[in-house]
Design a protein around this motif. Structure first.
Motif, PDB file in Angstrom:
ATOM      1  N   LEU A 169       1.542 -14.703   0.431  1.00  0.00           N
ATOM      2  CA  LEU A 169       1.917 -13.537  -0.494  1.00  0.00           C
ATOM      3  C   LEU A 169       1.161 -12.293  -0.138  1.00  0.00           C
ATOM      4  N   GLN A 170      -0.007 -12.650   0.462  1.00  0.00           N
ATOM      5  CA  GLN A 170      -1.026 -11.204   0.717  1.00  0.00           C
ATOM      6  C   GLN A 170      -0.388 -10.721   1.845  1.00  0.00           C
ATOM      7  N   LYS A 171       0.153 -11.419   2.826  1.00  0.00           N
ATOM      8  CA  LYS A 171       0.618 -10.846   4.036  1.00  0.00           C
ATOM      9  C   LYS A 171       1.966  -9.806   3.558  1.00  0.00           C
ATOM     10  N   ILE A 172       2.863 -10.603   2.530  1.00  0.00           N
ATOM     11  CA  ILE A 172       3.942  -9.866   2.187  1.00  0.00           C
ATOM     12  C   ILE A 172       3.565  -8.468   1.550  1.00  0.00           C
ATOM     13  N   VAL A 173       2.567  -8.444   0.815  1.00  0.00           N
ATOM     14  CA  VAL A 173       2.118  -7.361  -0.076  1.00  0.00           C
ATOM     15  C   VAL A 173       1.588  -6.477   1.133  1.00  0.00           C
ATOM     16  N   ASP A 174       0.881  -6.791   1.948  1.00  0.00           N
ATOM     17  CA  ASP A 174       0.236  -5.975   2.971  1.00  0.00           C
ATOM     18  C   ASP A 174       1.092  -5.118   3.648  1.00  0.00           C
ATOM     19  N   SER A 175       2.243  -5.757   4.047  1.00  0.00           N
ATOM     20  CA  SER A 175       3.280  -5.403   5.019  1.00  0.00           C
ATOM     21  C   SER A 175       4.027  -4.488   4.133  1.00  0.00           C
ATOM     22  N   PHE A 176       4.303  -4.801   2.859  1.00  0.00           N
ATOM     23  CA  PHE A 176       5.076  -3.723   2.138  1.00  0.00           C
ATOM     24  C   PHE A 176       4.477  -2.366   1.718  1.00  0.00           C
ATOM     25  N   MET A 177       3.174  -2.493   1.492  1.00  0.00           N
ATOM     26  CA  MET A 177       2.043  -1.398   1.377  1.00  0.00           C
ATOM     27  C   MET A 177       2.113  -0.437   2.472  1.00  0.00           C
ATOM     28  N   GLU A 178       1.873  -1.108   3.726  1.00  0.00           N
ATOM     29  CA  GLU A 178       1.721  -0.532   5.009  1.00  0.00           C
ATOM     30  C   GLU A 178       3.027   0.453   5.121  1.00  0.00           C
ATOM     31  N   ASP A 179       4.296  -0.073   4.914  1.00  0.00           N
ATOM     32  CA  ASP A 179       5.468   0.532   5.149  1.00  0.00           C
ATOM     33  C   ASP A 179       5.630   1.725   4.248  1.00  0.00           C
ATOM     34  N   TYR A 180       5.094   1.352   2.915  1.00  0.00           N
ATOM     35  CA  TYR A 180       5.177   2.634   1.956  1.00  0.00           C
ATOM     36  C   TYR A 180       4.129   3.561   2.184  1.00  0.00           C
ATOM     37  N   ASP A 181       3.068   3.284   2.724  1.00  0.00           N
ATOM     38  CA  ASP A 181       2.125   4.349   2.958  1.00  0.00           C
ATOM     39  C   ASP A 181       2.581   5.401   4.307  1.00  0.00           C
ATOM     40  N   LYS A 182       3.488   4.553   5.324  1.00  0.00           N
ATOM     41  CA  LYS A 182       3.828   5.267   6.329  1.00  0.00           C
ATOM     42  C   LYS A 182       5.015   6.359   5.960  1.00  0.00           C
ATOM     43  N   ARG A 183       5.785   5.798   4.937  1.00  0.00           N
ATOM     44  CA  ARG A 183       7.079   6.456   4.393  1.00  0.00           C
ATOM     45  C   ARG A 183       6.439   7.657   3.720  1.00  0.00           C
ATOM     46  N   LYS A 184       5.374   7.630   2.942  1.00  0.00           N
ATOM     47  CA  LYS A 184       4.621   8.759   2.039  1.00  0.00           C
ATOM     48  C   LYS A 184       4.083   9.734   3.122  1.00  0.00           C
ATOM     49  N   GLU A 185       3.368   9.208   4.277  1.00  0.00           N
ATOM     50  CA  GLU A 185       2.805  10.068   5.265  1.00  0.00           C
ATOM     51  C   GLU A 185       3.949  11.220   6.147  1.00  0.00           C
ATOM     52  N   GLU A 186       5.021  10.370   6.227  1.00  0.00           N
ATOM     53  CA  GLU A 186       6.244  11.072   6.861  1.00  0.00           C
ATOM     54  C   GLU A 186       6.763  11.928   6.036  1.00  0.00           C
ATOM     55  N   GLU A 187       6.865  11.483   4.726  1.00  0.00           N
ATOM     56  CA  GLU A 187       7.519  12.449   3.539  1.00  0.00           C
ATOM     57  C   GLU A 187       6.566  13.960   3.551  1.00  0.00           C
ATOM     58  N   SER A 188       5.198  13.546   3.399  1.00  0.00           N
ATOM     59  CA  SER A 188       4.313  14.781   3.357  1.00  0.00           C
ATOM     60  C   SER A 188       4.143  15.758   4.287  1.00  0.00           C
ATOM     61  N   GLU A 189       4.533  14.889   5.528  1.00  0.00           N
ATOM     62  CA  GLU A 189       4.373  15.559   7.066  1.00  0.00           C
ATOM     63  C   GLU A 189       5.400  16.569   6.890  1.00  0.00           C
ATOM     64  N   ARG A 190       6.799  15.955   6.448  1.00  0.00           N
ATOM     65  CA  ARG A 190       7.938  16.912   6.615  1.00  0.00           C
ATOM     66  C   ARG A 190       7.889  17.962   5.344  1.00  0.00           C
ATOM     67  N   GLN A 191       7.409  17.874   4.227  1.00  0.00           N
ATOM     68  CA  GLN A 191       7.248  18.625   3.304  1.00  0.00           C
ATOM     69  C   GLN A 191       6.263  19.900   3.826  1.00  0.00           C
ATOM     70  N   LYS A 192       5.064  19.575   4.368  1.00  0.00           N
ATOM     71  CA  LYS A 192       4.255  20.294   4.882  1.00  0.00           C
ATOM     72  C   LYS A 192       4.720  21.356   5.937  1.00  0.00           C
ATOM     73  N   GLN A 193       5.696  20.621   6.836  1.00  0.00           N
ATOM     74  CA  GLN A 193       6.273  21.577   8.030  1.00  0.00           C
ATOM     75  C   GLN A 193       7.499  22.537   7.441  1.00  0.00           C
ATOM     76  N   GLU A 194       8.033  21.987   6.380  1.00  0.00           N
ATOM     77  CA  GLU A 194       9.240  22.907   5.755  1.00  0.00           C
ATOM     78  C   GLU A 194       8.195  24.304   5.031  1.00  0.00           C
TER      79      GLU A 194
END
Length: 283
Positions: A169-194
């Motif tokens: 269960l901890q591995k599943i949660v960690d994998s989900f949070m890593e994907d979530y943090d990666k998506r948030k970083e990509e979104e913030s980077e895209r907003q910064k470029q715009e």
């Protein structure tokens, strides 16, 4: 009269009933005397042209008991040929999940009852072998190599399997949070470029870039965006108030016309009164 001593001969042919279904006998184990009946038929629904149910390699199965899971059905029909996939459902047709997809950890409770199934073989010969299987040779569900648990033992097994290990269960949660943090970083980077592209230069000009085809073009300045949003909100509120119902809109127009006519008549009376009170008469 003495009973006849002639024994009935056991048939070795397949039992076919009206509707084109072949009857297969099902026996829970070798020591059991009770038998269950399965009804199988070649899947020939022309309207359903799905790749996961080929018409020449799919067997339609009815009256599947609750203690037969997908793995059990696959093991039973593997004696007729290599099985590619097995689908079980409450009713014939598509078994696609209509609701939102849940995590593999949280599974909804399955309905207990007799089911229908679709067995897909690797070759079309598997369907032929299953349809020609003799009725007096039952299929054994629970064997020494593949035991099937029922009753209290099955409930205990299901209850034990319902718990997920903390490490998994901890591995599943960690994998989900890593994907979530990666998506948030990509979104913030895209907003910064715009934001950098939309910054005004020294002379006050704003660089306009071409957006995606799916999105509507709009001004790239924050002030213009706020004005457009406020304008749309006022327009929407005015439209909701004026055109909430069609008959209300018609009544509003009628009242407005009646008010204009009344004002017109009052103005005519005022003009006639002023003309009557005028004292200077040069003629």
């Amino acid at each position: 009269m003495a009973p006849s001593k002639k024994k009935h001969a056991k048939t070795t042919e397949a039992c076919v009933i009206p509707g084109g279904f072949t009857v297969l006998s099902l026996q829970f184990n070798s020591d059991s005397e009770a038998q269950h009946k399965l009804y199988v038929k070649e899947h020939k629904v022309r309207a359903e042209r799905s790749s996961h149910r080929p018409l020449d390699r799919t067997l339609f199965v009815l009256n599947i008991p609750p203690y037969c899971s997908q793995d059990v059905i696959k093991e039973l029909f593997s004696q007729f040929g290599s099985v590619q996939s097995v689908e079980l459902g409450d009713h014939p047709g598509s078994f696609q999940q209509s609701g939102p997809r849940l995590s593999r950890v949280f599974r909804p409770a399955e309905k207990q009852g007799f089911k229908v199934g679709y067995v897909v073989f690797q070759n079309s010969s598997g369907v032929t072998e299953a349809k020609s299987h003799p009725n007096n040779v039952p299929l054994i569900v629970s064997t020494g190599e593949h035991p099937v648990k029922t009753g209290v033992h099955k409930w205990i097994q299901q209850y034990t399997q319902s718990f997920t290990e903390s490490d998994k269960l901890q591995k599943i949660v960690d994998s989900f949070m890593e994907d979530y943090d990666k998506r948030k970083e990509e979104e913030s980077e895209r907003q910064k470029q715009e934001a950098e592209q939309q910054q005004e230069d020294e002379e006050g000009w704003v660089k306009v870039t071409k957006g995606n085809k799916s999105t509507k073009a709009r001004p790239h300045s924050e002030a213009a965006n706020q004005k457009a949003i406020q304008r749309e909100m006022r327009k929407k509120q005015r439209k909701e108030l004026m055109n909430f119902y069609t008959w209300q809109h018609r009544n509003t127009q009628k009242e407005h016309i009646a008010e204009l006519r009344k004002k017109f008549e009052e103005d005519k009376q005022k003009i006639s009164l002023l003309r009557a009170q005028r004292k200077f008469r040069p003629y």
